[in-house]
Write a protein that holds these residues in place. Structure first.
Motif, PDB file in Angstrom:
ATOM      1  N   MET A  47       8.292  -2.668  -1.905  1.00  0.00           N
ATOM      2  CA  MET A  47       8.040  -3.672  -0.861  1.00  0.00           C
ATOM      3  C   MET A  47       7.284  -3.012   0.300  1.00  0.00           C
ATOM      4  O   MET A  47       7.679  -1.940   0.754  1.00  0.00           O
ATOM      5  N   GLU A  48       6.240  -3.651   0.765  1.00  0.00           N
ATOM      6  CA  GLU A  48       5.437  -3.049   1.842  1.00  0.00           C
ATOM      7  C   GLU A  48       6.168  -3.129   3.187  1.00  0.00           C
ATOM      8  O   GLU A  48       6.785  -4.145   3.495  1.00  0.00           O
ATOM      9  N   LEU A  49       5.982  -2.045   3.919  1.00  0.00           N
ATOM     10  CA  LEU A  49       6.659  -1.985   5.220  1.00  0.00           C
ATOM     11  C   LEU A  49       6.140  -3.076   6.166  1.00  0.00           C
ATOM     12  O   LEU A  49       6.892  -3.643   6.971  1.00  0.00           O
ATOM     13  N   GLY A  50       4.827  -3.346   6.064  1.00  0.00           N
ATOM     14  CA  GLY A  50       4.222  -4.381   6.918  1.00  0.00           C
ATOM     15  C   GLY A  50       4.854  -5.737   6.673  1.00  0.00           C
ATOM     16  O   GLY A  50       5.140  -6.494   7.624  1.00  0.00           O
ATOM     17  N   ILE A  51       5.100  -6.042   5.413  1.00  0.00           N
ATOM     18  CA  ILE A  51       5.725  -7.329   5.070  1.00  0.00           C
ATOM     19  C   ILE A  51       7.155  -7.390   5.628  1.00  0.00           C
ATOM     20  O   ILE A  51       7.585  -8.408   6.175  1.00  0.00           O
ATOM     21  N   ILE A  52       7.823  -6.234   5.483  1.00  0.00           N
ATOM     22  CA  ILE A  52       9.211  -6.190   5.986  1.00  0.00           C
ATOM     23  C   ILE A  52       9.237  -6.409   7.502  1.00  0.00           C
ATOM     24  O   ILE A  52      10.051  -7.187   8.017  1.00  0.00           O
ATOM     25  N   ALA A  53       8.310  -5.741   8.194  1.00  0.00           N
ATOM     26  CA  ALA A  53       8.255  -5.882   9.659  1.00  0.00           C
ATOM     27  C   ALA A  53       7.936  -7.324  10.039  1.00  0.00           C
ATOM     28  O   ALA A  53       8.549  -7.896  10.966  1.00  0.00           O
ATOM     29  N   LEU A  58      13.978 -11.478   1.993  1.00  0.00           N
ATOM     30  CA  LEU A  58      13.580 -10.203   1.370  1.00  0.00           C
ATOM     31  C   LEU A  58      14.803  -9.416   0.908  1.00  0.00           C
ATOM     32  O   LEU A  58      14.796  -8.817  -0.173  1.00  0.00           O
ATOM     33  N   ILE A  59      15.860  -9.420   1.724  1.00  0.00           N
ATOM     34  CA  ILE A  59      17.071  -8.676   1.341  1.00  0.00           C
ATOM     35  C   ILE A  59      17.693  -9.293   0.090  1.00  0.00           C
ATOM     36  O   ILE A  59      18.095  -8.583  -0.844  1.00  0.00           O
ATOM     37  N   VAL A  60      17.751 -10.614   0.056  1.00  0.00           N
ATOM     38  CA  VAL A  60      18.318 -11.285  -1.116  1.00  0.00           C
ATOM     39  C   VAL A  60      17.511 -10.940  -2.368  1.00  0.00           C
ATOM     40  O   VAL A  60      18.069 -10.620  -3.430  1.00  0.00           O
ATOM     41  N   GLN A  61      16.203 -10.991  -2.212  1.00  0.00           N
ATOM     42  CA  GLN A  61      15.333 -10.676  -3.370  1.00  0.00           C
ATOM     43  C   GLN A  61      15.563  -9.248  -3.852  1.00  0.00           C
ATOM     44  O   GLN A  61      15.697  -8.984  -5.049  1.00  0.00           O
ATOM     45  N   ALA A  62      15.605  -8.323  -2.907  1.00  0.00           N
ATOM     46  CA  ALA A  62      15.738  -6.915  -3.277  1.00  0.00           C
ATOM     47  C   ALA A  62      17.104  -6.613  -3.900  1.00  0.00           C
ATOM     48  O   ALA A  62      17.185  -5.895  -4.898  1.00  0.00           O
ATOM     49  N   THR A  63      18.166  -7.177  -3.324  1.00  0.00           N
ATOM     50  CA  THR A  63      19.506  -6.897  -3.876  1.00  0.00           C
ATOM     51  C   THR A  63      19.680  -7.540  -5.244  1.00  0.00           C
ATOM     52  O   THR A  63      20.348  -6.983  -6.114  1.00  0.00           O
ATOM     53  N   TYR A 121      17.241  -0.739   1.710  1.00  0.00           N
ATOM     54  CA  TYR A 121      17.395   0.204   2.832  1.00  0.00           C
ATOM     55  C   TYR A 121      16.294   0.004   3.873  1.00  0.00           C
ATOM     56  O   TYR A 121      16.552   0.029   5.081  1.00  0.00           O
ATOM     57  N   GLU A 122      15.076  -0.176   3.396  1.00  0.00           N
ATOM     58  CA  GLU A 122      13.957  -0.375   4.335  1.00  0.00           C
ATOM     59  C   GLU A 122      14.158  -1.643   5.159  1.00  0.00           C
ATOM     60  O   GLU A 122      13.956  -1.654   6.376  1.00  0.00           O
ATOM     61  N   CYS A 123      14.560  -2.694   4.469  1.00  0.00           N
ATOM     62  CA  CYS A 123      14.789  -3.966   5.181  1.00  0.00           C
ATOM     63  C   CYS A 123      15.894  -3.800   6.235  1.00  0.00           C
ATOM     64  O   CYS A 123      15.744  -4.254   7.375  1.00  0.00           O
ATOM     65  N   LEU A 124      16.987  -3.160   5.824  1.00  0.00           N
ATOM     66  CA  LEU A 124      18.107  -2.978   6.753  1.00  0.00           C
ATOM     67  C   LEU A 124      17.687  -2.105   7.935  1.00  0.00           C
ATOM     68  O   LEU A 124      18.089  -2.364   9.078  1.00  0.00           O
ATOM     69  N   GLY A 125      16.885  -1.080   7.653  1.00  0.00           N
ATOM     70  CA  GLY A 125      16.425  -0.179   8.710  1.00  0.00           C
ATOM     71  C   GLY A 125      15.592  -0.920   9.744  1.00  0.00           C
ATOM     72  O   GLY A 125      15.828  -0.801  10.958  1.00  0.00           O
TER      73      GLY A 125
END
Lengths: 542, 265
Positions: free
Chosen positions: A1-7, A172-177, A186-190
């Motif tokens: 997952m891209e950091l930009g998308i997460i941000a 995003l968190i739901v998708q990743a988990t 972890y990136e999303c939570l961070g």
């Protein structure tokens, strides 16, 4: 997952929450003004808010799905549905806080505004709105935390095989988990943690500023009559010392002037019933009521008559499941209470430790437990399944409920202990009153109003925790967390399986029980707290 | 420093009950509230402490009760150093503090809980309530009582703890003048009633008439940081009447001590 998308997703989620907080605040000013000017509206408004505050977000899901998803449809429908759910998590707390702030404006200030003919907007701008800032500044903390707690539910919901997603970090968190992508989680939570810390700090600074600039000093006399002892009233007054000072003066009561002030309030009310405020307040209230009524009818019409008959037949079983959930809520509440009374008392009497630890607890509290809970589940499920296979699920449900609710009673009790006048604490020292006598006869009675409000909030939020934890498909990878029996599971599973009618009927039953419970139990307990256990009334300084 | 009287008389004082030596309290090195405080109280004596606002009188009596530890110096009760709060030194607060959810009787009994049996506690509490003139009000709640009655309950509670010393921090300041006068008239006989074990009382007050009416001896605090600047023995028979010229002489003497030096000229 891209950091930009997460941000970007984090910004979208937090932006959504902040925008809806703003909407709640602005609408709350008008409604509160109308409420203090009209006794009839006040009665309806306060009861309405009281009941709706007790219903967890998931209780609104059937309405949301029918009205927004099927009615509006498309991306807009999903976005408005998500916004409505977040709004529901935020708004009640803020509205009641503003109402209470308006009701506790000191009489001399109101008289000045009347005397010099400020006009409606002049009063709002120069008196009512500024006076509500300290209260608003403390209420946005729990609202923010509540909104984030439901972030997964409000951004992602499934009906049968169709899944609806609003863009945001919860999605995003739901998708990743669900696919077991730990790195992305972890990136999303961070990134979310950074956002939460920044906003919590900003709120903290705003709170300090608001109290310093707009708060009155503690010797200021206030009007006494507030019609409703709000469950959330002081739970986050613990934000910092300025906020705490504010909490102190809002609890000061002066009985001697009560009758005079009451009489003057009547005169003022009849004399200055500004039409503008009345119309705006009425419009907002009607808009909301019409929406709720329309949505309920839509839900009823969307379900065939034969199905309603079968739902009615299931009512005894649903009530039994609700009973099981009440037991769970009770257990979580007792654990939270014990935690609050022990750690809360320790921190309240050890100021240096509390200065260091409270901001940390506060930030952790604001961080949504459902966001990181799948990781806790993944890490501990095998161990718990091995050690206590018979109660593994219940343990997880309790942990999630506790993480999402303990801070209400914890902070409530902490603030309560801090609000005990120093004279009483000196008495306990002076006369060497033993620890258990002190707790049983003095500290717990003295903090009773705070405990009741804190416990009430904890109970309300525990329902939200159950709603998330009792049925959580794909919590991590393809694993599903689900209890055997529980009403919240019925609602969640009903929605996921496309059985909206059953979910709506169960939600309605729940709303009725919560409403009755709130009126019969919570209000009476709060009345008792207000009448008998107000420690400030123990100080006579006429 | 010599004890000052109007007529220059002196008499032998009784046994020392409470004594503090070189007591000091400061918030920081640059913010010293008071220093070098040396005070003694003797048997059956009511000692008053007066001083301008901000001299730390209320802080001083909390230090005497060990509710606040002193920055320097020592407090002795019957020759033994006081290092922790003790019910042998009872404090009666300026803000009348009674527990609103407890009846008068329970408010008094709270200090006896787990120390004596419940029956005995009830008996002692009733006796103290009677002593302060509130018999018949045992089951009343504080909110059903006037300020004067509530302060009597606070005094009864303090007496129930069987203190040797009672510290009173402006106990009448929140009462109306009539109530305060009545209570002032009664307080000396209540405090030094043979029914209780109280040996001496320290009263902090701003009201010079009250001080002259009640005190056997007065310590005057002044200066920055505050110190004891004078000690006056009130050598008047009881009951003391305000109408008597000598009463005013004492008030004037105290007043002269309290006003800043530059204002006197």
């Amino acid at each position: 997952m891209e950091l930009g998308i997460i941000a970007l997703a984090t910004l979208a989620s937090l932006g959504r929450v902040l925008a809806l907080i703003l909407l709640s605040i602005v609408s709350g000013w008008f409604l509160s003004y109308f409420a203090i000017k009209s006794r009839k509206f006040e009665n309806i408004y306060i009861s309405f808010v009281n009941i709706f505050e007790s219903i967890p977000v998931i209780g609104f899901l059937p309405i949301v799905l029918v009205v927004f998803i099927t009615g509006l449809g498309g991306t807009l429908g999903v976005e408005v549905a998500a916004d409505f759910l977040v709004f529901d998590a935020i708004v009640w707390n803020i509205w009641i806080g503003q109402y209470q702030a308006f009701k506790t404006i000191p009489q001399p200030l109101i008289e000045v505004s009347e005397n010099y003919n400020f006009g409606w907007w002049g009063k709002m701008k120069s008196l009512y709105i500024p006076f509500s800032y300290p209260r608003v500044s403390s209420d946005i903390f729990p609202s923010f935390a509540d909104a984030l707690f439901y972030i997964m539910i409000s951004e992602v919901f499934s009906v049968g095989i169709t899944s609806y997603k609003a863009f945001g970090i919860g999605t995003l968190i739901v998708q990743a988990t669900s696919v077991g992508d730990l790195n992305s989680v972890y990136e999303c939570l961070g990134v979310l943690a950074i956002g939460v810390v920044v906003i919590t700090l900003a709120f903290g600074n705003f709170s300090k500023y608001a109290v310093a600039k707009y708060g009155l000093n503690t010797s200021t006399e206030i009007k006494r009559h507030v019609r409703y002892w709000r469950p959330h009233i002081r739970k986050w007054r613990a934000v910092g010392s300025p906020t705490f000072q504010f909490a102190q003066y809002t609890t000061k009561m002066r009985t001697g002037r009560e009758n005079i002030q009451s009489a003057m309030t009547k005169v003022r009310t009849s004399r200055s019933f500004e039409r503008t405020g009345k119309y705006i307040g009425t419009a907002i209230a009607w808009l909301f009521l019409v929406f709720i009524g329309y949505s309920s009818i839509q839900v009823m019409l969307s379900v065939p008559h034969s199905l309603w008959v079968s739902y009615f037949a299931q009512t005894p079983n649903l009530l039994y499941q609700m009973g099981i959930d009440y037991v769970r809520v009770l257990v979580v509440t007792v654990i939270s209470f014990v935690f609050a009374v022990s750690l809360g008392y320790y921190l309240a009497v050890h100021r240096r430790v509390s200065i260091a630890s409270l901001p940390i607890i506060q930030t952790i509290s604001a961080f949504p437990a459902p966001a990181y809970f799948p990781l806790v589940f993944a890490a501990t499920a095998p161990f718990l399944a091995h050690v206590i296979p018979f109660a593994e699920t219940e343990i997880f449900v309790m942990i999630l409920c506790f993480l999402g609710t303990f801070y209400y009673v914890f902070f409530g009790f902490w603030v309560g202990v801090r609000a005990i006048p120093v004279e009483f604490l000196e008495l306990t020292q002076n006369y060497k009153i033993g620890f258990f006598t002190k707790m049983r006869r003095i500290i717990i009675p003295a903090t009773f109003p705070y405990l009741v409000t804190g416990l009430s909030s904890t109970i309300n939020s525990a329902w939200g925790g159950l709603a998330v934890a009792e049925y959580w498909p794909n919590i991590f990878g393809n694993q599903t967390l689900q209890v055997h029996t529980g009403m919240m599971k019925v609602i969640s599973a009903g929605l996921v399986n496309g059985n909206i009618g059953l979910a709506a009927w169960t939600s309605l039953l729940f709303a009725v029980v919560v409403g009755v419970y709130s009126i019969v139990f919570t209000r009476n307990l709060m009345d008792l707290a207000r009448k008998k256990y107000v420690i400030e009334e123990g100080i006579y300084a006429a | 420093m010599n004890t000052q009287t109007l007529n220059g008389s002196s008499e032998t004082l009784g046994e020392v009950q409470l004594e503090c030596k070189d007591l000091a309290y400061s918030y920081s090195a640059s913010h010293v509230i008071f220093k070098d405080i040396n005070i003694k109280t003797y048997t059956d004596e009511l000692v008053a402490i007066v001083g301008p606002s901000g001299t730390g009188k209320s802080t001083l009596i909390r230090v005497l009760a060990n509710l606040i530890p002193p920055t320097a110096g020592h407090v002795f009760l019957n020759g033994t150093e006081v290092k922790t709060p003790s019910s042998r030194i009872s404090l009666v607060h300026q803000s009348i503090a009674t527990f609103p959810w407890m009846t008068s009787l329970d408010n008094v009994k709270i200090v006896l809980r787990n120390k004596v049996k419940d029956d005995e506690a009830t008996e002692i509490a009733k006796k103290m309530i009677t002593l302060v003139g509130l018999q018949g009000h045992e089951d009343d709640y504080p909110k059903e009582m006037s300020g004067g009655m509530r302060q009597r309950i606070a005094i009864a509670r303090a007496l129930a703890a069987s203190p040797t010393i009672m510290l009173m921090d402006e106990p009448f300041v929140h009462l109306d003048e009539l109530t305060a006068n009545t209570l002032r008239g009664d307080i000396y006989s209540i405090l030094f009633n043979p029914e209780n074990e109280l040996k001496s009382v320290i009263l902090v007050s701003h009201n010079l008439h009250e001080v002259v009416q009640l005190a056997d001896r007065v310590y005057v605090m002044g200066g920055t940081p505050a110190q004891i600047i004078n000690e006056i023995k009130i050598d008047l028979p009881r009951p003391r009447l305000e109408e008597e010229p000598v009463f005013y002489e004492y008030v004037k003497m105290l007043y002269n001590d309290l006003i800043p030096k530059e204002s006197k000229g």
